[in-house]
Scaffold this motif. Structure first.
Motif, PDB file in Angstrom:
ATOM      1  N   ASN A   4       0.808  -1.212   0.000  1.00 14.93           N
ATOM      2  CA  ASN A   4       0.000   0.000   0.000  1.00 14.93           C
ATOM      3  C   ASN A   4       0.852   1.278   0.000  1.00 14.93           C
ATOM      4  N   VAL A   5       2.137   1.144  -0.233  1.00 17.30           N
ATOM      5  CA  VAL A   5       3.038   2.302  -0.291  1.00 17.30           C
ATOM      6  C   VAL A   5       3.559   2.407  -1.716  1.00 17.30           C
ATOM      7  N   GLY A   6       3.281   3.541  -2.363  1.00 12.42           N
ATOM      8  CA  GLY A   6       3.703   3.763  -3.736  1.00 12.42           C
ATOM      9  C   GLY A   6       5.189   4.080  -3.856  1.00 12.42           C
ATOM     10  N   SER A   7       5.667   4.200  -5.096  1.00 13.22           N
ATOM     11  CA  SER A   7       7.105   4.351  -5.339  1.00 13.22           C
ATOM     12  C   SER A   7       7.662   5.670  -4.801  1.00 13.22           C
ATOM     13  N   ILE A   8       6.974   6.778  -5.010  1.00 15.63           N
ATOM     14  CA  ILE A   8       7.459   8.059  -4.490  1.00 15.63           C
ATOM     15  C   ILE A   8       7.425   8.053  -2.972  1.00 15.63           C
ATOM     16  N   ASP A   9       6.360   7.512  -2.413  1.00 18.97           N
ATOM     17  CA  ASP A   9       6.231   7.388  -0.963  1.00 18.97           C
ATOM     18  C   ASP A   9       7.362   6.534  -0.390  1.00 18.97           C
ATOM     19  N   ALA A  16      13.991   9.719   4.477  1.00 11.99           N
ATOM     20  CA  ALA A  16      13.736  10.282   5.812  1.00 11.99           C
ATOM     21  C   ALA A  16      14.247   9.351   6.905  1.00 11.99           C
ATOM     22  N   GLY A  17      14.034   8.055   6.741  1.00  9.01           N
ATOM     23  CA  GLY A  17      14.497   7.083   7.733  1.00  9.01           C
ATOM     24  C   GLY A  17      16.008   7.075   7.861  1.00  9.01           C
ATOM     25  N   ILE A  18      16.706   7.066   6.730  1.00 14.85           N
ATOM     26  CA  ILE A  18      18.171   7.077   6.759  1.00 14.85           C
ATOM     27  C   ILE A  18      18.686   8.369   7.376  1.00 14.85           C
ATOM     28  N   GLY A  35      13.464   6.829  13.104  1.00 14.97           N
ATOM     29  CA  GLY A  35      13.721   6.697  11.680  1.00 14.97           C
ATOM     30  C   GLY A  35      13.710   5.257  11.197  1.00 14.97           C
ATOM     31  N   ILE A  36      13.792   4.323  12.115  1.00  8.34           N
ATOM     32  CA  ILE A  36      13.718   2.908  11.748  1.00  8.34           C
ATOM     33  C   ILE A  36      12.343   2.581  11.159  1.00  8.34           C
ATOM     34  N   ILE A  37      11.305   3.230  11.662  1.00  8.35           N
ATOM     35  CA  ILE A  37       9.947   2.938  11.211  1.00  8.35           C
ATOM     36  C   ILE A  37       9.736   3.322   9.742  1.00  8.35           C
ATOM     37  N   PRO A  38      10.029   4.580   9.332  1.00  8.24           N
ATOM     38  CA  PRO A  38       9.843   4.871   7.904  1.00  8.24           C
ATOM     39  C   PRO A  38      10.793   4.080   7.004  1.00  8.24           C
ATOM     40  N   LEU A  40      11.775   0.941   7.489  1.00  9.80           N
ATOM     41  CA  LEU A  40      11.192  -0.393   7.339  1.00  9.80           C
ATOM     42  C   LEU A  40       9.921  -0.382   6.488  1.00  9.80           C
ATOM     43  N   THR A  41       9.037   0.581   6.740  1.00  4.93           N
ATOM     44  CA  THR A  41       7.795   0.619   5.961  1.00  4.93           C
ATOM     45  C   THR A  41       8.072   0.958   4.502  1.00  4.93           C
ATOM     46  N   GLY A  42       9.082   1.773   4.250  1.00  4.54           N
ATOM     47  CA  GLY A  42       9.444   2.084   2.873  1.00  4.54           C
ATOM     48  C   GLY A  42      10.057   0.896   2.160  1.00  4.54           C
ATOM     49  N   SER A  43      10.898   0.150   2.843  1.00  4.85           N
ATOM     50  CA  SER A  43      11.533  -0.990   2.193  1.00  4.85           C
ATOM     51  C   SER A  43      10.582  -2.178   2.052  1.00  4.85           C
ATOM     52  N   MET A  44       9.605  -2.313   2.945  1.00  7.10           N
ATOM     53  CA  MET A  44       8.636  -3.404   2.821  1.00  7.10           C
ATOM     54  C   MET A  44       7.522  -3.055   1.838  1.00  7.10           C
ATOM     55  N   GLY A  45       7.256  -1.764   1.665  1.00  8.25           N
ATOM     56  CA  GLY A  45       6.170  -1.352   0.780  1.00  8.25           C
ATOM     57  C   GLY A  45       4.801  -1.443   1.429  1.00  8.25           C
ATOM     58  N   TRP A  46       4.776  -1.540   2.740  1.00  9.37           N
ATOM     59  CA  TRP A  46       3.518  -1.680   3.464  1.00  9.37           C
ATOM     60  C   TRP A  46       3.552  -0.840   4.728  1.00  9.37           C
ATOM     61  N   CYS A  47       2.528  -0.038   4.919  1.00 11.43           N
ATOM     62  CA  CYS A  47       2.407   0.787   6.119  1.00 11.43           C
ATOM     63  C   CYS A  47       1.194   0.309   6.910  1.00 11.43           C
ATOM     64  N   PRO A  48       1.366  -0.038   8.187  1.00 12.12           N
ATOM     65  CA  PRO A  48       0.248  -0.559   8.968  1.00 12.12           C
ATOM     66  C   PRO A  48      -0.836   0.478   9.259  1.00 12.12           C
ATOM     67  N   LEU A  49      -0.541   1.753   9.149  1.00 12.05           N
ATOM     68  CA  LEU A  49      -1.553   2.777   9.418  1.00 12.05           C
ATOM     69  C   LEU A  49      -2.442   3.070   8.216  1.00 12.05           C
ATOM     70  N   TYR A  50      -1.961   2.788   7.027  1.00 15.01           N
ATOM     71  CA  TYR A  50      -2.769   3.070   5.838  1.00 15.01           C
ATOM     72  C   TYR A  50      -4.100   2.319   5.839  1.00 15.01           C
TER      73      TYR A  50
END
Length: 60
Positions: A4-9, A16-18, A35-38, A40-50
């Motif tokens: 649920n996380v697009g390419s730009i996101d 931002a995480g790095i 910064g670990i959270i963004p 991980l969510t960016g590299s997995m492509g899934w955000c639990p809040l979405y």
């Protein structure tokens, strides 16, 4: 887990995480380890809040 996380996101989250982790390493600020959270969510492509808010940045 459906992606649920697009390419730009993804790119923005990873950058931002790095940046926050580097800041945490050099400044010693404990809060910056969040910064670990963004990263991980960016590299997995899934955000639990979405799904909670019913949104997605992926193209349908």
């Amino acid at each position: 887990m459906k992606q649920n996380v697009g390419s730009i996101d993804k790119i923005l989250r990873i950058i931002a995480g790095i940046a926050l982790i580097i800041y945490a390493l050099y400044s010693g600020a404990l809060w910056a380890w969040i910064g670990i959270i963004p990263l991980l969510t960016g590299s997995m492509g899934w955000c639990p809040l979405y799904p909670v808010f019913g949104c997605s940045s992926c193209k349908k």
